[in-house]
Design an enzyme around this catalytic site. Sequence first.
Site, short mmCIF file in Angstrom:
data_model
loop_
_atom_site.label_atom_id
_atom_site.label_comp_id
_atom_site.label_asym_id
_atom_site.label_seq_id
_atom_site.Cartn_x
_atom_site.Cartn_y
_atom_site.Cartn_z
N GLY A 155 86.58 82.98 13.57
CA GLY A 155 87.26 83.83 12.58
C GLY A 155 86.94 83.41 11.16
O GLY A 155 86.41 82.32 10.92
N ARG A 218 82.38 86.03 17.68
CA ARG A 218 82.93 85.25 18.79
C ARG A 218 82.03 85.51 20.00
O ARG A 218 81.34 86.51 20.08
CB ARG A 218 84.37 85.68 19.08
CG ARG A 218 85.31 85.44 17.89
CD ARG A 218 86.77 85.58 18.30
NE ARG A 218 87.65 85.55 17.14
CZ ARG A 218 88.14 84.44 16.58
NH1 ARG A 218 87.80 83.26 17.07
NH2 ARG A 218 88.94 84.51 15.53
N GLY A 243 85.45 76.65 14.11
CA GLY A 243 86.68 76.03 14.62
C GLY A 243 86.49 75.24 15.89
O GLY A 243 85.38 74.78 16.19
N GLY A 245 86.44 76.09 19.07
CA GLY A 245 85.45 76.66 19.98
C GLY A 245 84.04 76.37 19.49
O GLY A 245 83.16 75.97 20.26
N THR A 246 83.84 76.55 18.20
CA THR A 246 82.51 76.32 17.61
C THR A 246 82.07 74.86 17.78
O THR A 246 80.91 74.58 18.08
CB THR A 246 82.54 76.67 16.11
OG1 THR A 246 83.03 78.00 15.98
CG2 THR A 246 81.18 76.55 15.48
N ASP A 274 93.95 77.72 10.94
CA ASP A 274 95.18 77.28 11.62
C ASP A 274 95.41 75.77 11.49
O ASP A 274 96.47 75.28 11.87
CB ASP A 274 95.10 77.62 13.12
CG ASP A 274 95.05 79.12 13.36
OD1 ASP A 274 95.29 79.88 12.41
OD2 ASP A 274 94.77 79.52 14.51
N TYR A 429 94.74 89.18 7.83
CA TYR A 429 93.36 89.38 7.37
C TYR A 429 93.25 89.35 5.85
O TYR A 429 92.18 89.09 5.31
CB TYR A 429 92.79 90.67 7.97
CG TYR A 429 92.73 90.60 9.49
CD1 TYR A 429 91.93 89.65 10.11
CD2 TYR A 429 93.51 91.42 10.29
CE1 TYR A 429 91.90 89.53 11.50
CE2 TYR A 429 93.48 91.32 11.67
CZ TYR A 429 92.68 90.36 12.28
OH TYR A 429 92.66 90.23 13.64
N MET A 430 94.38 89.62 5.17
CA MET A 430 94.35 89.51 3.70
C MET A 430 94.24 88.04 3.29
O MET A 430 93.60 87.70 2.30
CB MET A 430 95.62 90.13 3.11
CG MET A 430 95.73 91.58 3.47
SD MET A 430 97.11 92.36 2.71
CE MET A 430 96.57 92.44 1.05
#
Length: 546
Positions: A155, A218, A243, A245-246, A274, A429-430
Site C-alpha cells: 500500500g 500487491r 511493508g 509482506g514486501t 500501520d 486513502y486521503m
Amino acid sequence: MGRRRRSGRSWGHDDGERAPPEQAPKAALPFSATCVRISRDSYPNLRALRNASSVSLADAAYVKISEGDSGYVLDDVPHLTDYVPDIQTYPNPLQDHPAYSTVKQYFVNEDDTVPQKVVVQKNSRRGVHFRRAGPRQRIYFGPDEVKACIVTCGGLCPGLNTVIRELVCGLSHMYNVNSIFGIQNGYKGFYSSNYLPLTPKSVNDIHKRGGTILGTSRGGHDTKKIVDNIQDRGINQVYIIGGDGTQKGAYEIFKEIRKRGLKVSVAGIPKTIDNDIAIIDKSFGFDTAVEEAQRAIDSAHVEACSAENGIGLVKLTGRYSGFIAMYATLASRDVDCCLIPESPFYMDREGGLLEYIERRLKENKHMVIVVAEGAGQDLIAKSIAKSDQQDASGNKLLLDIGLWLTHKIKDYFKTKKMEMTIKYIDPTYMIRAIPSNASDNVYCTLLAHSAIHGAMAGYSFTVGMVNGRHTYIPFYRVTSTRNKVKITDRMWARLLSSTNQPSFLSQKDIDEAREADRLANKPPLPTGASHRVASSFEQSASSSSN
Ligand SMILES: Nc1ncnc2c1ncn2[C@@H]1O[C@H](COP(=O)(O)OP(=O)(O)OP(=O)(O)O)[C@@H](O)[C@H]1O
Ligand SMILES: O=P(O)(O)OC[C@H]1O[C@](O)(CO)[C@@H](O)[C@@H]1O
Ligand SMILES: [Mg+2]
C-alpha cells in the site's frame, strides 16, 4: 572544485580518536574464520533458538549469530563474503568527497553494534545487538560496476518518493553510481515491465508528491522469475521498499540470490503506515499519517459538537496494530474512545461500549470515537456471515468496522428512543496519499543513505532505526513477528487515562496479554552455546554457490 584528500582523519571511532591506517577496522569479513555451518543437526542450541525467537527451522539456516562477554549477542546480517569467494574491495570514495571533508568520522567502526534493549538492570545480560548502519571504509562494488534497481510494493505511505529520490541521489552523489533503474508496479514489474532509468535529474522534485512514481502492487511475487531477471539484466544492488509482506518477499529474493551464488546485495527499506514492522522504532510516514489523521478527528469533533447528541466516528488504518489510532488519539485530546485490534471490547453487556457511549452523551452531549480498521473483527464476524476474502498478496480483507459500529450505535439509541446523530469518516486513502512531512522527509533520507552504505559494503538486510540508531537487521527478524501495541504498557494506560474510557478488558484478557508479553520478552537468542557461532546456510544452498 578539487577533491580533498584524507589527511589525519579519524578512522571511525566514535570519540574521534585517530588510528593509523594499519589499525583501521578490517573490511567486513567478520565471521569467515569462525563461521560454522548450521543445519538441523549441527547447531548446538537450535531448539532454544527457535523456541526463544520464533525462528523457523528454515530461517535458522540463515541466522548469523556471534556471542561476546556478559551475554552479548550479535544478530548479524549476511555478507557477500559468506558465499562469494575472493571479492575485490575498493576504498570508499566518501573519504575524498567534498561534502564529507569536514566530518570528524567518515566511517563507522566495523565492530559498532546497537543494543535492541536499552533499559537494563545492574545485572542484566547485554542481550541482542544489531550491526550499526553507515559507511564502511572499504566497499565491495566499484562505482562503475554497480547496477542498482528500486522497487516499491504494498500500500501507499507518505515518504515513498522521498526514499526513491534519496536512493537515486545518494548512489549517484556519494558513490558515483550512474546505472540505476526503477521497477514498475511492484514485484511483478521485475519480469513484466521495462525497467525505468532513474537519474538525480529525473527524481529531483518527486518528494513533493504523494504516492510512488514507480507504481506499486500487491501479489505477483514470483521469486524465480524475479531473480532470473535480476541475473539476466546484471543487477547487483536491489533496493526493496515495502511493508511486512514486501520484506518477506525480499528475504525470498535474497535466499534465491545466495543459492545461485550471485554477487548481489539486497536492501529492504521498511514501509508501513500501520507501524507494524517488528524491531524498528518507527516506520517512515507514520508521523505524517498521525498528523494528517488530526484533520479527520477535528472534522469529526466539529460535526459532533454541532448536533444534538452528536457522535463523530473516525476509522484509521491498522489491520493488526493500532498505533496510528493510539497516537492520533493521544495527540488530539478530543477523542472519547479509541478502539484498537490489540484490545478486545464488547458492545451490549453492562459496562460495554454502547453503555459507555450513552453515558458520555448524557455527560457531554457529544462524543468522538476513533477506531482502527482491525478492531472488533471478531464481533462483526459473529453478526455478519463470515467472509474469507483475501487481497492479491493473501492479506485477509477486513469487514468495515466503522460502518458496522455506525449501524449498531444507531440501532441501540433507536431502542432507547434517544435522539442522536452519527457521522462516520474514513480518511484512509486521503492520509496515505499525501507527501511526507519535514521530519519524515529527513528520516527517509537517512534510511535511504543507510541502505546505500550497507549495500555498497556487501550486506543484505532490512535497514531500520533501533533505539534512535540506524542498523542493519536480518530479514528473518523483521518478518517473523509483528509490532503491536502492548496493552500492558504505560502508553496504552496513558491513552485510557487521557480519553477516560473503560478498558473493556476482562481478567482473562489481561492474563492473556501478560502471558503474550512474557513470551515476547523471553531472551530472543540462545546463550551459552559455543563462544562464537555464525551461521552458514544449509548444504543445498552452499553447494550451489561453489
Ligand atoms: N510471504 C511472502 N513471500 C513472498 N512475497 C510476499 C510474501 N508476502 C507478501 N509478499 C509480496 O510482497 C508484496 C507486498 O505485500 P503486501 O501486499 O502484503 O504489502 P506489504 O508489503 O505488507 O505492505 P502494507 O501491508 O503495509 O501495505 C506483494 O507483491 C506480495 O506478493
Ligand atoms: O486498499 P489497499 O490498497 O489494499 O490497502 C488497504 C490496506 O493498506 C494499509 O493501509 C497498509 O498499507 C492497511 O492498513 C489497509 O488495510
Ligand atoms: Mg502488510
